[in-house]
Structures are given as structure tokens and as C-alpha cells.
Write an enzyme that holds these catalytic residues in place. Sequence first.
Site, PDB file in Angstrom:
ATOM      1  N   LYS A  34       0.871  -1.170   0.025  1.00  0.00           N
ATOM      2  CA  LYS A  34      -0.051  -0.092  -0.104  1.00  0.00           C
ATOM      3  C   LYS A  34       0.888   1.407   0.177  1.00  0.00           C
ATOM      4  O   LYS A  34       1.993   1.288   0.701  1.00  0.00           O
ATOM      5  CB  LYS A  34      -0.971  -0.066   1.162  1.00  0.00           C
ATOM      6  N   SER A  82      -9.993   1.904   2.503  1.00  0.00           N
ATOM      7  CA  SER A  82      -8.740   2.553   1.634  1.00  0.00           C
ATOM      8  C   SER A  82      -7.806   1.812   1.322  1.00  0.00           C
ATOM      9  O   SER A  82      -7.269   2.171  -0.111  1.00  0.00           O
ATOM     10  CB  SER A  82      -8.233   3.712   2.526  1.00  0.00           C
ATOM     11  N   SER A 101      -9.947  -0.406   6.676  1.00  0.00           N
ATOM     12  CA  SER A 101      -9.485  -0.447   5.376  1.00  0.00           C
ATOM     13  C   SER A 101      -8.505  -1.481   5.104  1.00  0.00           C
ATOM     14  O   SER A 101      -8.350  -1.670   3.689  1.00  0.00           O
ATOM     15  CB  SER A 101      -8.611   0.649   5.406  1.00  0.00           C
TER      16      SER A 101
HETATM   17  N1  GLN Z   1     -13.154   4.348   5.716  1.00  0.00           N
HETATM   18  C1  GLN Z   1     -12.763   4.696   7.073  1.00  0.00           C
HETATM   19  C2  GLN Z   1     -12.396   6.234   6.882  1.00  0.00           C
HETATM   20  O1  GLN Z   1     -12.547   6.825   5.835  1.00  0.00           O
HETATM   21  C3  GLN Z   1     -11.626   3.887   7.475  1.00  0.00           C
HETATM   22  C4  GLN Z   1     -10.065   4.060   6.688  1.00  0.00           C
HETATM   23  C5  GLN Z   1      -9.024   3.355   7.062  1.00  0.00           C
HETATM   24  O2  GLN Z   1      -9.277   2.383   7.916  1.00  0.00           O
HETATM   25  N2  GLN Z   1      -7.989   3.999   6.811  1.00  0.00           N
HETATM   26  O3  GLN Z   1     -11.782   6.695   7.740  1.00  0.00           O
END
Ligand code: GLN
Length: 473
Positions: free
Chosen positions: A74, A149, A173
Amino acid sequence: MKHAIDIAAAVNAKESSASAELATSLAVIAEKNEAINAFLFVDTDGAKSFAATVDERIAKGEQLPLAGVPVAIKDNLCQTGVPTTCSSKILADWRPPYTATVVERLIAAGAIPVGKTNLDEFAMGSSTETSAFGPTKNPLDLSRVPGGSSGGSAAAVAAEMTPISLGSDTGGSIRQPAALCGLVGIKPTYGLVSRYGLIAFASSLDQVGPFAKTVTDAALVLEVIAGHDPMDSTSLPEPAPSLVAHVNDGVVGKRIALVKELYEGADEEVVASVKNAVAALEAAGATIIELSIPELRLGLSAYYLIAPAEASSNLARYDGVRFGLREEGDDVTEMYEATRTAGFGAEVKRRIMLGTYALSAGYFDAYYGQALKVRTQMIKAFAKAYEQADMLIGATTPTVAFEFGSKTSNPMAMYLSDVFTIPTNLAGDAAVSVPFGTGENNLPIGVQILGPGRSEATLLAAARVLEIADGRA
Ligand code: GLN
């Protein structure tokens, strides 16, 4: 594509080589990446040199747990000299001077980092649509999101570009994109995996973890990246747990609680999958109970104060002086303003403003302070549940993969994608998403298994029971 464990066995046995396995991976990436946009950067030369090193080590008689296994990283994890953007314009040209501990450990174990994968900008989002470099497509249906994400890392594995990848999970995410792409994803116990070299979003919630097609591959990767790291002050002072040796331990005698708040409101087909998974675990020897943990309903609200508060502080470092983008201005304040206005996307700006507001004098007690109290309640509620059950079970996401654009105009709709995953992050506990059953258009459904801190071996054994019951292994 072969599974990681089989690639490593073949390379260790000299029936294959790291260079040959890398060539296969690079060929699939060359064929598919343009349509999917999983990788923002493919490090062809670097990967070839890592593969040559692995082949030399094997020739000298070394045996490596991930010998010759291509891995996607990532793009919020640092790797020396390799572009690391967090999918943000503000870091577009930044190349880190050091490598994240997790990446170092993968390399030491014989894995081949092939490149950096797309994400929602600074890991804020659930669809990769907030990436400054275009969204990633779900390889199972190109009209749908891969989740986020860590959508690029999930898509890389789902498209068989690499057998494994790394993501980060602050509120879901890893688990949410794993569910939407039909993969196994693990959110490890907070502190089990080093955050050194992970670009911070919300430091008290962020954890790095693996994506894989199988439970065993995910366990293998976690075993390699876990364990104490003196470079991360929140790292647990203990070695990596033994996981692969326990994936076939089963669930006989385990108490598993189906938690109402972890599936209510989900689509009917998702709820059906969760209930089928419960039946499969019961048939495999688990004792099932049903629980309600009302505190979990407060998770989303608390998270959207705590995570933006931490983000507003963490992202203050992008000021046009030390990193990446710089837009000129007449004085230093104008330069900061111009740089941050041009460099950050709308969602990142929204979070910085929310977080700054929640932390500001006069509002601190009402918002941030209140959210911290809710977090404490949540930790206590989980601990109480784990007195009655070894594991909890529910859905990973309310729906299967959704269509592009369907939630972009309504941040709240997007935030709700993580309603079932966020509570674990607030508690710092472990959770796994495993594919079980399918829904609309034959798209995969993820079932979430949660446990207390350090319960990864137990969770993976339960996930393995589901993988077998679902006919995936
Ligand atoms: N979707 C969640 C957010 O927007 C979690 C994102 C994540 O785990 N990095 O914060």
C-alpha cells in the site's frame, strides 16, 4: 496464480526461482493494471534485484518463509527510494529515505515487493475514489469499487497480480476491501505489527495487515511482519505469534457470539451469509450464543471525532517545507495555505477541519473528550463480551461492492460502509474478514470474526473452518 505458501515451497525446493515467479507477476500487472489501476508505481528494476538476491540466498542453502513471493505494498508504507504518495498530490514526488519495518521484514523473509498500490488519499475513504490518481476498479466487476482505503492492495490480489499484499486498517481499510474483493484480510491487535514507516493517519487506530486469497497465506504474512519493533513505541514487547501451525485447529469447544449490532441494517443477503457462517461453525463444533452490545452503535460517531482529530495533527507536517509539494506565496503563511489548498483533496480537508474543530478550545470537552469516553465504554463492552465468548461474529460490510459514484456525494453514506469494522479499531482488538457466500451479481460477501487482543490464531482457525465450509479450500 499459485498461493504464497506454494510459491515459497517451490522456490525453497529450487523447483522454481524468485526471478521466474516475479516474471509471472509482472506479466499479469502489465496485462491488467491499465484497466484496474491497482498499482500507482511498479518497481520493475528494484523487484528484479530483490529477486536476484533471493535466488542467491536460496543457492547458498537458505530456506525462507516467503521465498520468491511477489507482494504489493500500500502506498502509505515507506520504501527507500520508491515513490510513496499516500495517493495525495502533496506527496506526489516524495521518495522516502527509509523503509518501513514491515517491508524490511517481508524482504528478509524472501518476498519481492513489486510496487506501490492505490488508496484513498491518506487512507481516508472506503472506495479508493478519493485517490488523487484515479480510482481502482474492482477486478470482479469493473463498474464497482474495490472498497478502501486499501483498494489497490485488495485489487492486486483479486486480479492475481500478486498472491499477497499489505494494507493498513484504521477503521476497516483492510477488512472492508477484503470483503468486497473476495479475500481474507486481517486487522491485527494494536501493537502486534510495527507502524514504523507507515505514514500516520490516526496513530492510535492504525495497524498494518495482510490480504491473501487463503487463510493460510494471510497467516503466513502476518507471522512474518508481526513481532516487537524497538522503532515503534506502541509495539507490543513480544515476538510474533505462531499462526500457520494453528490454522487447522478448528473451533471445537469455542464459544462464538453472534452480535446483533454487527449485522443489523445490512442487506438481507449479507445477513443470510452471516447466519450460514454461524451454522457452519456450529456444525464444526463451536457453541453459539447471541449477544447485543449496544455500545457498538456509538462507534462510528466516536471514530469520526477521534480519527479526524489525530489526522489534523498528523497532517500538519505537510507544510511545503519538509515534504513534497510546495506552492509559492508572498510570505510563509501564504505559502502554507497555497501548498495545502493545492495539495490536499476535499475529503482530507474535511477531516482536517473536523478534527481541528473537535480539538479547539471550548469544544474539546464536548466533542473529542466525549468521544474518548465513548471509546472507553466500547473497550469495556468488548471485554465483557469476551468473558462470555471466545469470538464474536458479524458482517464485515453492510453490502457487496457498490458502484462508482454511488456514495461520493454523501460522506455519511460512505462512512457507513465501515459501521461494522470501526468498533474493533477503537478497542485495539483483532478481527478477520473471510469470504463466505455471495450476493447480488454473484459478488462476494465477507464475514467478520472478532476476538480480544492477541487472538489472531483463534480467529484464523475459525476463518479456516469457514473457508473449507464455503468450498474455497
Ligand atoms: N473508511 C474509514 C475512513 O474513511 C476507514 C479508513 C481506514 O481504515 N484507513 O476513515
